[in-house]
Design a protein around this motif. Structure first.
Motif, PDB file in Angstrom:
ATOM      1  N   ASN A  36      -5.669   7.973  -8.416  1.00 40.67           N
ATOM      2  CA  ASN A  36      -4.376   7.867  -7.723  1.00 40.67           C
ATOM      3  C   ASN A  36      -3.262   7.413  -8.663  1.00 40.67           C
ATOM      4  OD1 ASN A  36      -5.536   8.630  -5.291  1.00 40.67           O
ATOM      5  ND2 ASN A  36      -5.924   6.541  -4.631  1.00 40.67           N
ATOM      6  N   TYR A  37      -3.566   6.429  -9.513  1.00 40.62           N
ATOM      7  CA  TYR A  37      -2.557   5.924 -10.444  1.00 40.62           C
ATOM      8  C   TYR A  37      -2.158   7.006 -11.454  1.00 40.62           C
ATOM      9  CZ  TYR A  37      -2.854   0.983  -9.030  1.00 40.62           C
ATOM     10  OH  TYR A  37      -2.783  -0.199  -8.336  1.00 40.62           O
ATOM     11  N   SER A  86      -3.119  -6.730  -3.822  1.00 40.83           N
ATOM     12  CA  SER A  86      -4.384  -6.944  -3.121  1.00 40.83           C
ATOM     13  C   SER A  86      -4.552  -8.391  -2.679  1.00 40.83           C
ATOM     14  CB  SER A  86      -5.553  -6.531  -4.008  1.00 40.83           C
ATOM     15  OG  SER A  86      -5.546  -7.267  -5.215  1.00 40.83           O
ATOM     16  N   ASN A  99     -14.577   2.977  -5.833  1.00 38.96           N
ATOM     17  CA  ASN A  99     -13.244   2.441  -5.555  1.00 38.96           C
ATOM     18  C   ASN A  99     -12.361   2.467  -6.798  1.00 38.96           C
ATOM     19  OD1 ASN A  99     -13.849   1.884  -2.861  1.00 38.96           O
ATOM     20  ND2 ASN A  99     -14.672  -0.130  -3.352  1.00 38.96           N
ATOM     21  N   THR A 100     -12.920   2.038  -7.933  1.00 38.18           N
ATOM     22  CA  THR A 100     -12.158   2.062  -9.181  1.00 38.18           C
ATOM     23  C   THR A 100     -11.824   3.486  -9.587  1.00 38.18           C
ATOM     24  OG1 THR A 100     -13.254   0.022  -9.911  1.00 38.18           O
ATOM     25  CG2 THR A 100     -12.178   1.346 -11.608  1.00 38.18           C
ATOM     26  N   TYR A 129      -1.295   0.068 -16.675  1.00 37.94           N
ATOM     27  CA  TYR A 129      -2.559   0.345 -15.993  1.00 37.94           C
ATOM     28  C   TYR A 129      -3.633   0.875 -16.928  1.00 37.94           C
ATOM     29  CZ  TYR A 129       0.868   0.230 -12.221  1.00 37.94           C
ATOM     30  OH  TYR A 129       1.887  -0.138 -11.384  1.00 37.94           O
ATOM     31  N   ASN A 162     -11.429   6.080  -7.661  1.00 34.09           N
ATOM     32  CA  ASN A 162     -10.380   6.585  -6.775  1.00 34.09           C
ATOM     33  C   ASN A 162      -9.015   5.996  -7.136  1.00 34.09           C
ATOM     34  OD1 ASN A 162      -9.523   8.071  -4.382  1.00 34.09           O
ATOM     35  ND2 ASN A 162      -9.280   6.087  -3.410  1.00 34.09           N
ATOM     36  N   THR A 163      -8.997   4.702  -7.477  1.00 36.90           N
ATOM     37  CA  THR A 163      -7.743   4.048  -7.852  1.00 36.90           C
ATOM     38  C   THR A 163      -7.199   4.622  -9.150  1.00 36.90           C
ATOM     39  OG1 THR A 163      -8.512   2.002  -6.800  1.00 36.90           O
ATOM     40  CG2 THR A 163      -6.645   1.824  -8.288  1.00 36.90           C
ATOM     41  N   ASN A 178      -8.222  -4.927  -5.848  1.00 35.77           N
ATOM     42  CA  ASN A 178      -8.422  -3.483  -5.902  1.00 35.77           C
ATOM     43  C   ASN A 178      -7.381  -2.816  -6.791  1.00 35.77           C
ATOM     44  OD1 ASN A 178      -6.172  -3.787  -4.329  1.00 35.77           O
ATOM     45  ND2 ASN A 178      -7.089  -2.976  -2.460  1.00 35.77           N
ATOM     46  N   GLU A 179      -6.663  -3.651  -7.559  1.00 38.52           N
ATOM     47  CA  GLU A 179      -5.709  -3.121  -8.525  1.00 38.52           C
ATOM     48  C   GLU A 179      -6.409  -2.910  -9.859  1.00 38.52           C
ATOM     49  OE1 GLU A 179      -2.702  -6.089  -8.674  1.00 38.52           O
ATOM     50  OE2 GLU A 179      -2.344  -6.021  -6.502  1.00 38.52           O
ATOM     51  N   ILE A 180      -5.785  -2.124 -10.742  1.00 37.14           N
ATOM     52  CA  ILE A 180      -6.348  -1.907 -12.073  1.00 37.14           C
ATOM     53  C   ILE A 180      -5.300  -2.278 -13.117  1.00 37.14           C
ATOM     54  CG2 ILE A 180      -7.975  -0.118 -11.344  1.00 37.14           C
ATOM     55  CD1 ILE A 180      -6.011   1.948 -12.504  1.00 37.14           C
TER      56      ILE A 180
END
Length: 368
Positions: free
Chosen positions: A133-134, A170, A126-127, A72, A129-130, A42-44
């Motif tokens: 946030n980043y 993750s 999910n991506t 990122y 939202n990530t 779930n990281e980018i």
């Protein structure tokens, strides 16, 4: 006793002669751990984004440089107007657009406030939202640097401390789940075809007239797979430690004991399936399709159980994998002892005894 030992030896020979079984037992788990560990995240990293800068002043250039310098994001495109935003999203490569308002630096100085619009492609929620946030985190860090030395009255400064996984890796969440899924599916699948193989090969009659008691046949079928599954568990743990740098904060002995308990649980469930199924194909389908989806969806491996509807939360309690994931995360990440996971351990023991008892009864019915 000699007959029983000979029966176990026969089972070992059956497994060792079958190359397909050996591949399933040892090859597939290694491949699956590596694939899940590296692919599911779930990281980018290096997400392609576009920039729409109406201001083009020193401040916006500094912010853009800060975002570009992070691992990122990768700035792939600079667009000139809002009409181009939809076009770049439709192409599918750009996942976010940062829209800087006009006179950004001037408003920041005169009004102490300027706006950056973060537009994300939410076809993957999910991506999206990530990414949001980043990006927000990078902008907050820039803002803190900008305001350093400026004292404001009544400041509330939240300080977040992330316990057990400070880097939010993750892989720390997925490796215990992958280990659980592999041990459950491989162990249950291999044992589910053990008795059905005897039926298809016509050797079941020999077992039926042999002096071995039903519980000896069941245990004899399970013991070889226990030893092979333990080797599997050791390989998975070693991959977790040395490839994914997964910590083990708790006792290795407790981790090993709980893993063996879960392996026996999965094997006994596979034996139960094999006593019911009439063919190897039926047994394999039941163990794969009947266990894979519940284990993945209702064990808390990927989706948090607390977010599920109440009926599914209740149903998840009969999934052995749920309790093992709680145990393994507690030992590996939190370093807990048996005094914290005794309830989950007792539940797994109870389920194992239940599966073995039903298997023996089903086998007795075939003897009559």
């Amino acid at each position: 006793m000699k007959r029983f030992i000979g029966f176990i030896q026969k089972e070992f020979y059956h497994i060792l002669r079958d190359r397909r079984s050996l591949f399933i037992l040892f090859g597939m788990p290694i491949v699956q751990v590596l694939l899940f560990g590296f692919a599911i995240t779930n990281e980018i990293n290096n997400v392609d984004i576009a920039i729409l800068d109406h201001s083009k002043d020193a401040t916006t250039k500094e912010i853009i440089a800060k975002i570009s310098a992070s691992k990122y994001f990768s700035i792939k495109q600079v667009i000139d107007n809002e009409a181009s935003i939809e076009k770049v999203f439709k192409k599918g490569k750009i996942k976010a657009v940062l829209n800087f308002e006009k006179d950004f630096s001037k408003k920041l100085i005169t009004d102490n406030k300027a706006t950056i619009q973060i537009l994300t492609d939410a076809t993957d929620p999910n991506t999206a939202n990530t990414i949001s946030n980043y990006t927000t985190s990078i902008l907050k860090n820039y803002q803190q640097d900008l305001n350093r030395g400026i004292q404001l009255s009544y400041q509330i400064e939240p300080k977040v401390r992330l316990a057990y996984n400070p880097e939010l890796k993750s892989v720390f969440m997925f490796v215990p789940g992958v280990m659980t899924v592999i041990l459950m599916l491989v162990s249950a699948m291999m044992t589910s075809i053990s008795i059905t193989r005897e039926k298809e090969l016509g050797t079941m009659e020999i077992l039926l007239v042999s002096p071995l008691k039903p519980f000896q046949v069941i245990i004899g079928k399970v013991v070889p797979y226990i030893l092979l599954a333990v080797i599997n568990a050791i390989v998975i743990i070693l991959l977790s430690l040395f490839v994914f740098k997964m910590p083990v904060q708790g006792s290795f002995m407790l981790l090993g004991a709980e893993s063996i308990l879960f392996i026996i649980n999965a094997l006994s469930l596979g034996i139960l399936i094999s006593t019911i199924a009439s063919s190897q194909q039926t047994a394999m389908m039941a163990s794969l399709m009947g266990l894979m989806l519940p284990v993945i969806l209702l064990s808390g491996f990927i989706f948090p159980i607390s977010s599920m509807p109440l009926p599914l939360q209740i149903l998840s309690n009969i999934i052995p994998a749920k309790w093992f994931i709680i145990i393994i995360k507690g030992i590996m990440l939190k370093g807990v002892g048996l005094n914290f996971i005794w309830k989950e351990t007792l539940i797994l023991i109870g389920m194992t005894l239940f599966f073995i008892t039903i298997s023996i009864k089903k086998y007795k019915i075939r003897l009559e």
